[in-house]
Design a protein around this motif. Structure first.
Motif, mmCIF file in Angstrom:
data_model
loop_
_atom_site.group_PDB
_atom_site.id
_atom_site.type_symbol
_atom_site.label_atom_id
_atom_site.label_comp_id
_atom_site.label_asym_id
_atom_site.label_seq_id
_atom_site.Cartn_x
_atom_site.Cartn_y
_atom_site.Cartn_z
ATOM 1 N N SER A 123 0.819 -1.214 0.000
ATOM 2 C CA SER A 123 0.000 0.000 0.000
ATOM 3 C C SER A 123 0.853 1.264 0.000
ATOM 4 C CB SER A 123 -0.982 -0.010 1.180
ATOM 5 O OG SER A 123 -0.296 -0.154 2.387
ATOM 6 N N ALA A 124 0.196 2.361 -0.376
ATOM 7 C CA ALA A 124 0.868 3.659 -0.546
ATOM 8 C C ALA A 124 0.680 4.513 0.710
ATOM 9 C CB ALA A 124 0.263 4.369 -1.758
ATOM 10 N N PHE A 125 1.443 5.602 0.793
ATOM 11 C CA PHE A 125 1.403 6.408 2.023
ATOM 12 C C PHE A 125 0.105 7.195 2.172
ATOM 13 C CE2 PHE A 125 2.526 9.872 -0.824
ATOM 14 C CZ PHE A 125 1.882 10.955 -0.252
ATOM 15 N N PRO A 184 3.061 -2.248 4.122
ATOM 16 C CA PRO A 184 2.573 -0.861 3.998
ATOM 17 C C PRO A 184 3.681 0.056 3.505
ATOM 18 C CG PRO A 184 3.132 -1.339 6.274
ATOM 19 C CD PRO A 184 3.418 -2.609 5.494
ATOM 20 N N SER A 185 3.336 1.287 3.228
ATOM 21 C CA SER A 185 4.359 2.278 2.852
ATOM 22 C C SER A 185 5.339 2.441 4.001
ATOM 23 C CB SER A 185 3.688 3.618 2.554
ATOM 24 O OG SER A 185 4.668 4.637 2.524
ATOM 25 N N GLU A 186 6.593 2.604 3.666
ATOM 26 C CA GLU A 186 7.617 2.822 4.697
ATOM 27 C C GLU A 186 7.396 4.161 5.405
ATOM 28 O OE1 GLU A 186 7.725 2.310 1.450
ATOM 29 O OE2 GLU A 186 9.759 2.602 0.680
ATOM 30 N N GLY A 205 9.055 -2.424 5.856
ATOM 31 C CA GLY A 205 10.328 -2.177 5.181
ATOM 32 C C GLY A 205 10.113 -1.417 3.892
ATOM 33 N N ASP A 206 11.191 -1.265 3.135
ATOM 34 C CA ASP A 206 11.103 -0.482 1.904
ATOM 35 C C ASP A 206 10.685 -1.373 0.731
ATOM 36 O OD1 ASP A 206 13.296 -1.937 1.241
ATOM 37 O OD2 ASP A 206 14.720 -0.272 1.359
ATOM 38 N N HIS A 207 10.965 -0.891 -0.476
ATOM 39 C CA HIS A 207 10.508 -1.625 -1.667
ATOM 40 C C HIS A 207 11.066 -3.040 -1.737
ATOM 41 C CE1 HIS A 207 14.352 -1.189 -3.811
ATOM 42 N NE2 HIS A 207 14.471 -0.105 -3.060
ATOM 43 N N SER A 208 12.228 -3.283 -1.098
ATOM 44 C CA SER A 208 12.815 -4.629 -1.209
ATOM 45 C C SER A 208 11.911 -5.659 -0.516
ATOM 46 C CB SER A 208 14.232 -4.662 -0.635
ATOM 47 O OG SER A 208 14.193 -4.323 0.738
ATOM 48 N N LEU A 245 -3.651 -4.108 -9.702
ATOM 49 C CA LEU A 245 -2.846 -2.888 -9.653
ATOM 50 C C LEU A 245 -3.727 -1.650 -9.538
ATOM 51 C CD1 LEU A 245 -0.242 -3.783 -12.444
ATOM 52 C CD2 LEU A 245 -0.003 -4.042 -9.963
ATOM 53 N N GLU A 246 -3.421 -0.835 -8.532
ATOM 54 C CA GLU A 246 -4.140 0.430 -8.301
ATOM 55 C C GLU A 246 -3.088 1.526 -8.337
ATOM 56 O OE1 GLU A 246 -7.345 0.799 -7.994
ATOM 57 O OE2 GLU A 246 -8.114 -1.169 -7.433
ATOM 58 N N LEU A 247 -2.925 2.144 -9.518
ATOM 59 C CA LEU A 247 -1.766 3.015 -9.711
ATOM 60 C C LEU A 247 -2.185 4.477 -9.876
ATOM 61 C CD1 LEU A 247 0.027 0.507 -12.104
ATOM 62 C CD2 LEU A 247 0.167 0.634 -9.600
ATOM 63 N N GLY A 248 -1.279 5.261 -10.383
ATOM 64 C CA GLY A 248 -1.480 6.715 -10.422
ATOM 65 C C GLY A 248 -2.666 7.157 -11.273
ATOM 66 N N GLY A 249 -3.191 8.318 -10.917
ATOM 67 C CA GLY A 249 -4.303 8.898 -11.675
ATOM 68 C C GLY A 249 -3.920 10.291 -12.162
ATOM 69 N N ASN A 250 -4.690 10.789 -13.119
ATOM 70 C CA ASN A 250 -4.485 12.178 -13.588
ATOM 71 C C ASN A 250 -5.870 12.654 -13.984
ATOM 72 O OD1 ASN A 250 -3.576 14.566 -14.521
ATOM 73 N ND2 ASN A 250 -2.343 13.730 -16.194
ATOM 74 N N GLY A 265 -6.087 6.528 -16.216
ATOM 75 C CA GLY A 265 -7.547 6.410 -16.411
ATOM 76 C C GLY A 265 -8.274 6.074 -15.123
ATOM 77 N N LEU A 266 -8.033 6.853 -14.074
ATOM 78 C CA LEU A 266 -8.665 6.498 -12.800
ATOM 79 C C LEU A 266 -10.062 7.113 -12.653
ATOM 80 C CD1 LEU A 266 -8.722 5.122 -10.089
ATOM 81 C CD2 LEU A 266 -7.231 6.886 -9.164
ATOM 82 N N SER A 267 -10.139 8.420 -12.346
ATOM 83 C CA SER A 267 -11.441 9.001 -12.033
ATOM 84 C C SER A 267 -11.725 10.209 -12.926
ATOM 85 C CB SER A 267 -11.472 9.418 -10.552
ATOM 86 O OG SER A 267 -12.761 9.855 -10.205
ATOM 87 N N ASN A 305 -2.842 3.376 -17.613
ATOM 88 C CA ASN A 305 -1.685 3.306 -16.711
ATOM 89 C C ASN A 305 -2.067 3.272 -15.234
ATOM 90 O OD1 ASN A 305 -0.229 3.464 -19.025
ATOM 91 N ND2 ASN A 305 0.934 5.292 -18.468
ATOM 92 N N THR A 306 -3.363 3.335 -14.950
ATOM 93 C CA THR A 306 -3.789 3.173 -13.552
ATOM 94 C C THR A 306 -3.817 1.685 -13.183
ATOM 95 O OG1 THR A 306 -4.990 5.244 -13.705
ATOM 96 C CG2 THR A 306 -5.603 3.840 -11.888
ATOM 97 N N GLY A 307 -3.703 0.804 -14.153
ATOM 98 C CA GLY A 307 -3.423 -0.594 -13.836
ATOM 99 C C GLY A 307 -4.544 -1.584 -14.045
#
Ligand code: NAD
Length: 501
Positions: free
Chosen positions: A155-157, A182-184, A216-219, A258-263, A418-420, A463-465
């Motif tokens: 998950s993201a921050f 979770p996010s670090e 932890g981080d991405h690893s 995948l739940e990725l970035g939106g614009n 292509g999110l919202s 690209n939102t996944g």
């Protein structure tokens, strides 16, 4: 100095009330609050061996959990919902401390967790399969749904707890244990949720090992990506992260969500109720300091009303109080990091170079203590240039003009994400056309792009996944579908009329 002690104390108190402890001073992951940049705790991170042990335990738990009837599994989620309700204030406090959300938005995020638990409890009696008419006499054809396996959650921050709950409440009723990375940046909220879900499981006598937290981080995330014991990896974060995760999970024929970035864009047509549009736009663009995946980033306005709308949004922006989210009346809290501010400045520089005009905002706001505070920026753009087509995770609202409805939709869809999306109009034909033509996973009429309810499926295209979480039939991603044919006759007719011997 007082503020520093205060925030760390507040975090420790909220954490303890949820049944978790901050880790000792020697723990490696330093947790800072975006409110003033102070250190509020230190937490342990997981070694590769610990991640492996968590996956082994989760896989073992799956063998027992899958055998328990779904309505009985639902009782753990019902108990979790009760505990989340009891600890709503503690969790909201942690969300504000770690992610910088204003208390009302932080409480809303926790409410979303409670709501999805309610939804999942109902779902535990409704994991319906279909029956289809068989073409053969004396045969039954049907679909049945079965637990899938261990679900990994990354998950993201910016939604430190809600996204976890969307996955976990549904996964648990579907019969799947969860391993959460979770996010670090937000491990304390995660520690609190982990303590509560473990308590819910223990209270209901569920098997051990249903839920694991791997910090932890991405690893640490990468260890989940590559491990075949993770049947479904639900990953929320940037498109950059998804580009790594998606192909890697696919390479081992795992499932990913995948739940990725939106614009996200909104079209405002000449018939729109501008009072309503201004209120919705300001919340969607400036709320959460522009750090929602569903934040409104592009406003596509009919040229006949663009000047008036921009003036009105600028006035509303001038009244927004930016500052410490715990202060009364503050509506815009801090950015998560100095890096976010740098990317905001870089985007504004590029927008200017492309002929954009900053109407208001984009300036650093001095708030007692430290922290990164900025006034939300409103930028008029001559065209949808490259910078507008990118997601900058900060409060920048680009305004673009249009003359013709088809042009508006084409500008709207002319980004990789292509999110919202939304349209403000009182013209039914425009509303319906927009709902049919928006290429996003979420398309709204006369409300903003952010603030979705849990009852619908949440997620986006391109690209939102392509993932869908939370309500509707998103649960199907967390289960395995089997098609079953039962022959209750004494004959053996073959399908399609095939004769064999
Ligand atoms: P991020 O991509 O930096 O990190 C997200 C998570 O992925 C973190 O837990 C991180 O440790 C992990 N991660 C990063 N690289 C990884 C890798 N190679 N392998 C495995 N795990 C990895 O994102 P962020 O800055 O925390 O959050 C903001 C971004 O998330 C924005 O782009 C926002 O739009 C997006 N987001 C999307 C949704 C959605 O539902 N679509 C929701 C919230 C946030």
């Amino acid at each position: 100095m007082n503020a520093v002690i205060d925030l760390a104390d507040r975090a420790a108190t909220a954490l303890r009330r949820c049944g978790a402890e901050p880790h000792g001073d020697d723990a490696p992951l330093v947790v800072t609050s975006p409110i003033d940049g102070s250190v509020i705790a230190r937490v342990h991170t997981c070694s590769p061996g610990e991640v492996d042990a968590a996956l082994t335990a989760a896989a073992r738990a799956f063998d027992r959990w899958r055998e328990i009837p779904a309505p009985v599994r639902g009782r753990v989620v019902r108990r979790l919902g009760e505990l989340l309700t009891q600890h709503k204030a503690d969790l909201a406090e942690l969300v504000t401390l770690e992610a910088g959300k204003i208390p009302s938005e932080a409480a809303g995020e926790v409410q979303e967790m409670i709501d999805v638990c309610e939804f999942a409890v109902g779902l535990s009696r409704q994991l319906y399969g279909r029956t289809m008419p068989s073409e053969r006499p004396g045969h039954r054809l049907m679909e049945t749904w079965h637990p899938l396996g261990v679900v990994g959650v990354i998950s993201a921050f910016n939604f430190p707890v809600a996204v976890w709950s969307w996955n976990t409440a549904i996964a648990l009723v579907c019969g799947d244990p969860v391993v959460w990375k979770p996010s670090e940046l937000t491990p304390l909220t995660a520690l609190a949720c982990d303590a509560l879900v473990r308590r819910a499981a223990a209270d209901e006598g569920a098997p051990d090992g249903l839920h694991h937290l791997v910090l932890g981080d991405h690893s640490v995330g990468e260890a989940l990506v590559d491990d075949p014991r993770v049947a479904l990896l639900s990953a929320t974060g940037s498109t950059r992260m998804g580009r790594f995760v998606g192909p890697r999970v696919a390479a081992r024929f795992g499932r990913s969500l995948l739940e990725l970035g939106g614009n996200n864009g909104a079209i405002v047509t000449p018939s729109a109720d501008l009072d309503l549009a201004v209120r919705a736009v300001v919340f969607a663009a400036a709320g959460t300091a522009g750090q929602r995946c569903t934040t409104l980033r592009r406003l596509i306005v009919h040229r006949s009303i663009a000047d008036e709308l921009v003036d009105r949004i600028a006035v509303a922006y001038s009244r927004l109080r930016v500052g410490n989210p715990f202060d009364e009346g503050v509506l815009v809290g801090p950015l998560i990091s100095e890096r976010s501010y740098e990317s905001m400045c870089a985007a504004l520089d590029r927008a200017r170079a492309d002929g954009g005009r900053i109407v208001t905002g984009g300036e650093r706001v001095d708030v007692a203590g430290a922290g990164v505070y900025v006034s939300p920026a409103l930028v008029r753009m001559p065209a949808q240039t490259e910078v507008v087509r990118e997601e900058t995770f900060a409060p920048i609202l680009y305004v673009l003009g249009y003359d013709d409805f088809d042009e508006a939709v084409s500008v709207h869809n002319g980004v990789p994400q292509g999110l919202s999306s939304s349209i403000f109009t009182r013209d039914q034909q425009e509303a319906e056309l927009f709902l049919a033509r928006s290429d996003c996973g979420i398309a709204n009429v006369n409300i903003g792009t952010s603030g979705a309810e849990i009852g619908g499926a949440f997620g986006g295209e391109k690209n939102t996944g392509g993932g869908r979480e939370s309500g509707s039939d998103s649960w199907k991603s967390y289960m395995r579908r089997a098609t079953n044919t039962v022959n209750f006759s004494a004959e053996l007719p073959l399908a399609q009329g095939v004769e064999f011997g």
